[in-house]
Write a protein that holds these residues in place. Structure first.
Motif, PDB file in Angstrom:
ATOM      1  N   ASP A  52       0.784  -1.333   0.111  1.00  0.00           N
ATOM      2  CA  ASP A  52       0.093  -0.043  -0.030  1.00  0.00           C
ATOM      3  C   ASP A  52       0.983   1.189  -0.093  1.00  0.00           C
ATOM      4  OD1 ASP A  52      -2.621  -0.348  -0.343  1.00  0.00           O
ATOM      5  OD2 ASP A  52      -3.208  -0.183   1.712  1.00  0.00           O
ATOM      6  N   LEU A  53       2.292   1.217   0.200  1.00  0.00           N
ATOM      7  CA  LEU A  53       2.837   2.253   0.069  1.00  0.00           C
ATOM      8  C   LEU A  53       3.193   2.688  -1.236  1.00  0.00           C
ATOM      9  CD1 LEU A  53       5.429   1.044   3.019  1.00  0.00           C
ATOM     10  CD2 LEU A  53       4.227   3.172   2.972  1.00  0.00           C
ATOM     11  N   ALA A  54       2.638   3.706  -1.779  1.00  0.00           N
ATOM     12  CA  ALA A  54       2.521   4.139  -3.379  1.00  0.00           C
ATOM     13  C   ALA A  54       3.545   4.513  -4.057  1.00  0.00           C
ATOM     14  CB  ALA A  54       1.037   4.771  -3.345  1.00  0.00           C
ATOM     15  N   THR A  55       4.098   5.559  -3.242  1.00  0.00           N
ATOM     16  CA  THR A  55       5.216   6.543  -3.705  1.00  0.00           C
ATOM     17  C   THR A  55       6.521   6.227  -3.045  1.00  0.00           C
ATOM     18  OG1 THR A  55       4.825   8.180  -2.329  1.00  0.00           O
ATOM     19  CG2 THR A  55       3.371   8.077  -4.429  1.00  0.00           C
ATOM     20  N   SER A  56       7.679   6.640  -3.850  1.00  0.00           N
ATOM     21  CA  SER A  56       9.062   6.679  -3.087  1.00  0.00           C
ATOM     22  C   SER A  56       8.985   7.432  -1.909  1.00  0.00           C
ATOM     23  CB  SER A  56      10.090   7.120  -4.283  1.00  0.00           C
ATOM     24  OG  SER A  56      10.431   6.246  -4.837  1.00  0.00           O
ATOM     25  N   ALA A  57       8.529   8.807  -2.046  1.00  0.00           N
ATOM     26  CA  ALA A  57       8.331   9.486  -0.914  1.00  0.00           C
ATOM     27  C   ALA A  57       7.431   8.822   0.272  1.00  0.00           C
ATOM     28  CB  ALA A  57       7.727  10.989  -1.207  1.00  0.00           C
ATOM     29  N   GLN A  58       6.466   8.263   0.248  1.00  0.00           N
ATOM     30  CA  GLN A  58       5.723   7.715   1.199  1.00  0.00           C
ATOM     31  C   GLN A  58       6.631   6.597   1.793  1.00  0.00           C
ATOM     32  OE1 GLN A  58       2.230   5.957  -0.294  1.00  0.00           O
ATOM     33  NE2 GLN A  58       1.054   6.392   1.460  1.00  0.00           N
ATOM     34  N   ARG A  59       7.395   5.811   0.976  1.00  0.00           N
ATOM     35  CA  ARG A  59       8.196   4.596   1.551  1.00  0.00           C
ATOM     36  C   ARG A  59       9.297   5.338   2.327  1.00  0.00           C
ATOM     37  NH1 ARG A  59       6.639   2.036  -3.530  1.00  0.00           N
ATOM     38  NH2 ARG A  59       8.454   3.256  -4.705  1.00  0.00           N
ATOM     39  N   ALA A  60       9.855   6.326   1.806  1.00  0.00           N
ATOM     40  CA  ALA A  60      11.162   6.993   2.483  1.00  0.00           C
ATOM     41  C   ALA A  60      10.535   7.616   3.904  1.00  0.00           C
ATOM     42  CB  ALA A  60      11.681   7.980   1.687  1.00  0.00           C
ATOM     43  N   GLU A  61       9.538   8.216   3.847  1.00  0.00           N
ATOM     44  CA  GLU A  61       8.937   9.000   5.051  1.00  0.00           C
ATOM     45  C   GLU A  61       8.822   7.760   6.151  1.00  0.00           C
ATOM     46  OE1 GLU A  61       5.942  12.271   6.318  1.00  0.00           O
ATOM     47  OE2 GLU A  61       5.229  11.039   4.866  1.00  0.00           O
ATOM     48  N   LEU A  62       7.883   6.911   5.738  1.00  0.00           N
ATOM     49  CA  LEU A  62       7.570   5.708   6.604  1.00  0.00           C
ATOM     50  C   LEU A  62       8.883   5.069   7.235  1.00  0.00           C
ATOM     51  CD1 LEU A  62       5.482   4.497   8.185  1.00  0.00           C
ATOM     52  CD2 LEU A  62       5.099   2.591   6.742  1.00  0.00           C
ATOM     53  N   MET A  63       9.619   4.543   6.283  1.00  0.00           N
ATOM     54  CA  MET A  63      10.782   3.916   6.808  1.00  0.00           C
ATOM     55  C   MET A  63      11.913   4.804   7.781  1.00  0.00           C
ATOM     56  SD  MET A  63      10.460   1.024   5.992  1.00  0.00           S
ATOM     57  CE  MET A  63      11.868   0.280   6.968  1.00  0.00           C
ATOM     58  N   GLU A  64      11.821   5.799   7.537  1.00  0.00           N
ATOM     59  CA  GLU A  64      12.480   7.004   8.283  1.00  0.00           C
ATOM     60  C   GLU A  64      11.943   6.793   9.687  1.00  0.00           C
ATOM     61  OE1 GLU A  64      15.330   8.639   8.200  1.00  0.00           O
ATOM     62  OE2 GLU A  64      15.181   9.579  10.144  1.00  0.00           O
ATOM     63  N   GLU A  65      10.808   7.046   9.671  1.00  0.00           N
ATOM     64  CA  GLU A  65       9.800   6.845  11.083  1.00  0.00           C
ATOM     65  C   GLU A  65      10.203   5.549  11.831  1.00  0.00           C
ATOM     66  OE1 GLU A  65       7.565   8.995  12.707  1.00  0.00           O
ATOM     67  OE2 GLU A  65       8.227  10.638  11.496  1.00  0.00           O
ATOM     68  N   ILE A  66       9.963   4.524  11.029  1.00  0.00           N
ATOM     69  CA  ILE A  66      10.229   3.228  11.646  1.00  0.00           C
ATOM     70  C   ILE A  66      11.596   2.824  12.107  1.00  0.00           C
ATOM     71  CG2 ILE A  66      10.097   0.835  11.026  1.00  0.00           C
ATOM     72  CD1 ILE A  66       7.245   1.815  11.099  1.00  0.00           C
ATOM     73  N   LEU A  67      12.343   3.285  11.509  1.00  0.00           N
ATOM     74  CA  LEU A  67      13.765   2.998  12.049  1.00  0.00           C
ATOM     75  C   LEU A  67      14.139   4.185  13.210  1.00  0.00           C
ATOM     76  CD1 LEU A  67      15.833   2.631   8.500  1.00  0.00           C
ATOM     77  CD2 LEU A  67      15.162   0.933  10.297  1.00  0.00           C
ATOM     78  N   GLN A  68      13.358   5.262  13.079  1.00  0.00           N
ATOM     79  CA  GLN A  68      13.785   6.015  14.389  1.00  0.00           C
ATOM     80  C   GLN A  68      13.040   5.281  15.774  1.00  0.00           C
ATOM     81  OE1 GLN A  68      12.708  10.161  14.206  1.00  0.00           O
ATOM     82  NE2 GLN A  68      13.955  10.543  12.487  1.00  0.00           N
ATOM     83  N   ALA A  69      11.936   4.650  15.160  1.00  0.00           N
ATOM     84  CA  ALA A  69      11.101   4.037  16.528  1.00  0.00           C
ATOM     85  C   ALA A  69      11.933   2.756  16.916  1.00  0.00           C
ATOM     86  CB  ALA A  69       9.897   3.287  15.730  1.00  0.00           C
ATOM     87  N   THR A  70      12.940   1.958  15.855  1.00  0.00           N
ATOM     88  CA  THR A  70      13.555   0.896  16.342  1.00  0.00           C
ATOM     89  C   THR A  70      14.834   1.466  17.110  1.00  0.00           C
ATOM     90  OG1 THR A  70      14.935   0.866  14.390  1.00  0.00           O
ATOM     91  CG2 THR A  70      13.104  -0.550  14.522  1.00  0.00           C
ATOM     92  N   GLN A  71      15.535   2.495  16.686  1.00  0.00           N
ATOM     93  CA  GLN A  71      16.509   3.349  17.671  1.00  0.00           C
ATOM     94  C   GLN A  71      15.894   3.410  18.936  1.00  0.00           C
ATOM     95  OE1 GLN A  71      18.243   6.394  15.410  1.00  0.00           O
ATOM     96  NE2 GLN A  71      19.557   4.969  14.279  1.00  0.00           N
ATOM     97  N   ALA A  72      14.662   4.221  19.150  1.00  0.00           N
ATOM     98  CA  ALA A  72      14.159   4.372  20.525  1.00  0.00           C
ATOM     99  C   ALA A  72      13.991   3.246  21.280  1.00  0.00           C
ATOM    100  CB  ALA A  72      12.855   5.286  20.172  1.00  0.00           C
ATOM    101  N   LEU A  73      13.474   2.186  20.588  1.00  0.00           N
ATOM    102  CA  LEU A  73      13.195   0.870  21.181  1.00  0.00           C
ATOM    103  C   LEU A  73      14.468   0.385  21.801  1.00  0.00           C
ATOM    104  CD1 LEU A  73      10.372  -0.342  19.128  1.00  0.00           C
ATOM    105  CD2 LEU A  73      10.117   0.408  21.557  1.00  0.00           C
ATOM    106  N   CYS A  74      15.427   0.277  21.095  1.00  0.00           N
ATOM    107  CA  CYS A  74      16.885  -0.411  21.449  1.00  0.00           C
ATOM    108  C   CYS A  74      17.267   0.393  22.456  1.00  0.00           C
ATOM    109  CB  CYS A  74      17.738  -0.181  20.305  1.00  0.00           C
ATOM    110  SG  CYS A  74      17.733  -1.372  18.863  1.00  0.00           S
ATOM    111  N   LYS A  75      17.177   1.625  22.516  1.00  0.00           N
ATOM    112  CA  LYS A  75      17.471   2.403  23.897  1.00  0.00           C
ATOM    113  C   LYS A  75      16.953   2.036  24.969  1.00  0.00           C
ATOM    114  CE  LYS A  75      19.025   7.261  24.592  1.00  0.00           C
ATOM    115  NZ  LYS A  75      18.611   8.782  24.175  1.00  0.00           N
TER     116      LYS A  75
END
Ligand code: 5GP
Ligand code: ZN
Length: 119
Positions: A52-75
């Protein structure tokens, strides 16, 4: 989406153990954990799955958020080792059709998967 359980969790209509939240994503403990640490990270907007992630921009924006979340969870959990899994489609084991990423830590999941494959 009004009937979606994860939309309801994102909107606070269904209780969950939230461990991380931004305006775009929310992370909460899985109801049936498969490891000592099992958190689901979801976008707050309803998307059924990765397709459902239709555009590159949408993919990039969401993955940035997800990876920020993984960093926060690691901490939060004091680790840098984890599996990040998104089951996409019924045949791949997806059971809730609101895009989510399983953040799994505290166990060697590859050994569990290998054992399950042999069973
Ligand atoms: P899937 O099988 O779609 O990849 O993963 C769905 C996950 O959502 C499962 O691990 C399941 O335990 C979890 N889950 C289903 N319903 C709820 C719920 O109401 N609350 C929480 N916290 N987790 C849920
Ligand atoms: Zn939803």
């Amino acid at each position: 989406m009004s009937s979606c359980i994860f939309c309801k969790i994102a909107q606070g209509e269904i209780p969950s153990e939230v461990v991380y939240e931004t305006d775009k994503v929310i992370a909460f403990k899985d109801l049936h954990p498969v490891a000592p640490i099992h958190v689901l990270i979801i976008p707050k907007v309803h998307l059924a799955d990765l397709n459902d992630l239709a555009t590159s921009a949408q993919r990039a924006e969401l993955m940035e958020e997800i990876l920020q979340a993984t960093q926060a969870l690691c901490k939060l959990y004091g680790t840098s080792s984890f599996n990040l899994i998104s089951n996409c489609g019924e045949e791949a084991g997806q059971s809730v059709f609101h895009l989510h990423f399983h953040f799994i830590s505290g166990v060697d999941l590859t050994k569990k998967i290998a054992a399950a494959a042999q069973a």
